[in-house]
Design an enzyme around this catalytic site. Structure first.
Site, PDB file in Angstrom:
ATOM      1  CB  SER A  87      -1.050  -0.071   1.080  1.00 21.46           C
ATOM      2  OG  SER A  87      -1.946   0.891   1.055  1.00 21.46           O
ATOM      3  CG  HIS A 191      -5.730  -0.342  -1.175  1.00 19.56           C
ATOM      4  ND1 HIS A 191      -5.020   0.077  -2.144  1.00 19.56           N
ATOM      5  CD2 HIS A 191      -5.007  -0.349  -0.079  1.00 19.56           C
ATOM      6  CE1 HIS A 191      -3.862   0.467  -1.613  1.00 19.56           C
ATOM      7  NE2 HIS A 191      -3.958   0.330  -0.347  1.00 19.56           N
TER       8      HIS A 191
END
Length: 305
Positions: A87, A191
């Site tokens: 991430s 996400h």
């Protein structure tokens, strides 16, 4: 073949930056970064409580700053055959690989954190890790609850994201065969489609960047592929906020590249924990404090002799 990895949001804990600021020059670097992005990184990394650093706009720059400090303390990235980040850790990895300057990385992550915090404020959302269970069964259960598999991390871990009500339903009714469900220290459904507004914000910020091509193999968490151009790295950094993280595929790529050791940047522990289960027998070191640098140096020396 050594792999350097950088953790994502949720790895931060109160005061975790404190020991790193004692390294030569570290406090001055952090002060300069703080001035550049308008955020007192030293304060948040040493004095703020867990709720304060849970704020997306704070946590993300803090994690990149810590990652860069610990990477510098390791020495030249030339010892590593590949880099990757989970991430927001991909921004750290991009800086370590020479795609972005440290200043551009901090500026970009500041924009990312603010944009994702703004997107998260639209709807009350969150994330939770599902530990154990058959992957197909877990994914079907998440679909039934309307949740997105935002992080497929491998080693029996899938992170679900969605509204607060959907996360609560998951905690109350875990998938058949799963050991447990753990709510994460994040403030949004990252996400997923909930982050779509942040993509446009990052696209605009990316226009000001002048990325270089990676100096080492850069493994993308979108699909586990090795990305060879700086332009492609940045394009993936823009889109990843609304796309799932496939850390399982990253670890498969590490194995294909012949990984012989893994070092996780500060605040380490999460990714080396996954590697111990998915890449059995591969030695690893998590940089939690500067006291771990000697262990990392020993592993580097052993594997590059």
């Amino acid at each position: 073949m050594l792999v350097l990895v950088a953790p994502g949001q949720g790895a931060q804990t109160p005061g975790f930056l404190t020991p790193w600021l004692d390294l030569p020059g570290a406090a001055d670097r952090v002060a300069a970064w703080s001035d550049a992005i308008g955020l007192d990184l030293a304060h948040y990394g040493t004095q703020a409580d867990a709720e304060e650093i849970r704020d997306t706009a704070v946590a993300q720059p803090l994690l990149v700053a810590a990652g860069l400090l610990s990477a510098s303390a390791l020495g030249s990235p030339a010892s590593f055959g590949a880099v990757a980040g989970h991430s927001v850790g991909e921004i750290t990895a991009a800086a370590v690989a020479g795609v972005l300057s440290e200043e551009d990385a901090l500026s970009f992550v500041r924009t990312r954190g603010l944009g994702m915090a703004e997107a998260a404020a639209v709807t009350e959302t969150g994330m939770a890790a599902v530990l154990g269970g058959d992957t197909a069964v877990v994914l079907a259960h998440l679909e039934k609850l309307g949740l997105t598999p935002a992080n497929i991390n491998g080693a029996g871990q899938i992170v679900a994201a969605g509204t607060t009500e959907q996360i609560e339903a998951l905690v109350a009714e875990k998938p058949e065969g799963a050991m447990k469900v753990v709510a994460l220290k994040v403030a949004g459904a990252f996400h997923t489609h909930h982050m779509t507004p942040a993509v446009a914000t990052l696209q605009k910020a990316a226009e000001a960047l002048a990325p270089a091509d990676p100096s080492v193999a850069y493994v993308s968490n979108r699909d586990g592929l090795v990305v060879t151009t700086g332009a492609d790295v940045v394009a993936r950094l823009v889109g990843q906020v609304a796309n799932p993280v496939r850390w399982d595929l990253c670890m498969e790529t590490f194995a294909e590249l012949g990984v012989t050791g893994i070092i996780e940047l500060s605040p380490g522990g999460t990714l080396t924990g996954l590697a111990k289960r998915a890449l059995k027998g591969v030695p690893s070191v998590a940089l939690k404090t500067p006291d771990d640098l000697d262990k990392a140096a020993a592993l580097i020396a052993e594997l590059t002799a």
